[in-house]
Structure formats: structure tokens, C-alpha cells
Design a protein around this motif. Structure first.
Motif: not given
Length: 252
Positions: A98-111
Motif C-alpha cells: 500500500e504505497p500511500v500508507w508505506q510512505y506515511r509509515a516511513k515518515k513516522v518510523a523515521a521520527r
């Protein structure tokens, strides 16, 4: 300490919320001592670690999406549990389809950071004005050590506590027997491992065993109840929050 009021959101693991709410209060106190403005989003729920360990990935994806929605506006997310942080950092892989959710997940995981990692490596803070006049020994919990590579960070923080003497046990890296579902599925073995950990820690002459994981604390604390020892287990943030009396959630 940093002069600016950087904002941080606290993510409190389920076990701390249910069994050790004092860990959450202590973590907030520690982060405020480090110069941060701290908030606690009340909509937060489980990160999905237990389900992940059981291979229930659909359930984890649902919990991951909720976590992301709750915390994606936070500049930084800090947790007193490396195992939960490691779960959050697995979200992008779990949401790869799920590319949109994956993008959002990467942002949160990095923080999202485990608290000792955040204090020492992100803020450069070790001295927090804590005082704890006791000898302590540290257990290296599996996920922070092996998953996040955190070994020196909790020791740096403990060495900066006034009045504290840090000693080492023979095998600080040996598992205490919690392991999430392992404790429930193998209770006798889990208890035996916790007792071995207590034996090693007590042999150092320390007054208490310090841990960085609420799950490890629960397992050791439960094992301690069967023994008549003048010895106790504490989460690291409880020690770092000490200094104006007995410290947050520290009794006796």
C-alpha cells in the motif's frame, strides 16, 4: 541541556499503561528535564508487537495505520520501550503493498525513538539532574540491544546520575525470559530464566536491577515476588526521574 522547547509525543507501551503507569509519568518528567515540551496523545493504542510476534500481520497492519494516524503530526515520538519502537520501524515493510500508507509509515518510523537513543544520540543529553543513592546493575534487554544496537546509551545515562554506582553482572546480555508470547507459552522456562537473571544481578551486591523494557520488568518483578530479597527491579526512566524525593514510582 537544550534551551529550545522542542516538542515530543510520548508513546507508552501497553504493559506500562496496564501495569506500570509510573513509567509513563517518569518518562514525561525525564523528557521535560531534557528541555522538551511533551504531549501524550490519548488516542494511542497498541503498536502491534504481540500480534507481529504471533505472525498476525493483518492485525498489525490495522494497528499500524492507527498508530500512524495518531502520531504522524508529531515532530518526534519517544517511547520507553525499544521493542515497540522496533515494531514501528517495521511498519514500512508490512505496508509495502500500500504505497500511500508505506510512505506515511516511513515518515513516522523515521521520527520514532527509544528514549535512551533519543536522549543520548539525538539530543546529546546524559545529565538530567537525577540523584539516586544506590548501587544498580543493568540488564541489556534483547530488542534494544540486538534490534536497535543500544548498549552504551543506558549506561551513559546511569553514570551521569548523582549518587549512583553502576556495576555489571556476569552476563548482562542474556535474555530474562520475557520474550512477549514466550512468557505466556513457556511459563516455567521463562520463570527459570528470570530467576537466573535475578541471581546474577543480586550477586553483584546491587540494590536494584535496572531494565529498559516494561516487559522485561514485568517478568523479573513477577519472579522477585517469590523471593525474600532486599532487592527490586526498576525501569531506567524511574531512576532518571529521581532527585526530588524517592523518584517517580520508586517506593521503599
Amino acid at each position: 541541556m537544550p534551551a529550545s522547547k522542542q516538542k515530543a509525543s510520548l508513546f507508552l507501551p501497553c504493559l506500562a499503561d496496564l501495569y506500570y503507569p509510573e513509567i509513563g509519568r517518569a518518562a514525561i518528567k525525564v523528557l521535560r528535564r531534557a528541555g522538551l515540551a511533551v504531549d501524550y496523545p490519548r488516542e494511542q493504542t497498541c503498536c502491534g508487537q504481540w500480534a507481529y510476534n504471533q505472525g498476525q500481520y493483518d492485525a498489525v497492519r490495522a494497528m499500524a495505520k492507527h498508530f500512524i494516524a495518531v502520531f504522524e503530526k508529531s515532530p518526534v515520538v519517544v517511547s520507553p520501550s525499544g521493542s515497540c519502537v522496533l515494531t514501528v520501524r517495521r511498519y514500512p515493510e508490512l505496508l509495502a503493498d500500500e504505497p500511500v500508507w508505506q510512505y506515511r509509515a516511513k515518515k513516522v518510523a523515521a521520527r520514532t525513538y527509544e528514549i535512551t537513543d533519543f536522549l543520548v544520540n539525538r539530543l546529546g543529553v546524559t545529565r538530567l539532574g537525577a540523584r539516586f543513592d544506590r548501587r544498580v546493575v543493568l540488564h541489556d534487554s534483547c530488542h534494544p540491544l540486538r534490534g536497535l544496537g543500544l548498549k552504551d546509551e543506558p549506561r551513559e545515562l546511569l553514570r551521569a546520575v548523582d549518587g549512583l554506582e553502576l556495576v555489571e553482572m556476569a552476563e548482562p546480555e542474556i535474555c530474562c525470559g520475557f520474550g512477549g508470547a514466550f512468557m505466556a507459552q513457556n511459563p516455567q522456562l521463562s520463570t527459570a530464566m528470570a530467576q537466573e537473571k535475578i541471581d546474577q544481578a543480586y550477586a553483584t551486591g546491587a540494590d536494584c536491577l535496572v531494565l529498559t523494557e516494561p516487559g522485561c520488568l514485568l517478568n523479573v518483578d513477577t519472579a522477585l515476588k517469590s523471593r525474600d530479597l532486599k532487592f527490586r527491579a526498576l525501569h531506567l526512566v524511574q531512576v532518571l526521574a529521581a532527585g526530588d524525593g524517592a523518584g517517580e514510582g520508586i517506593r521503599g
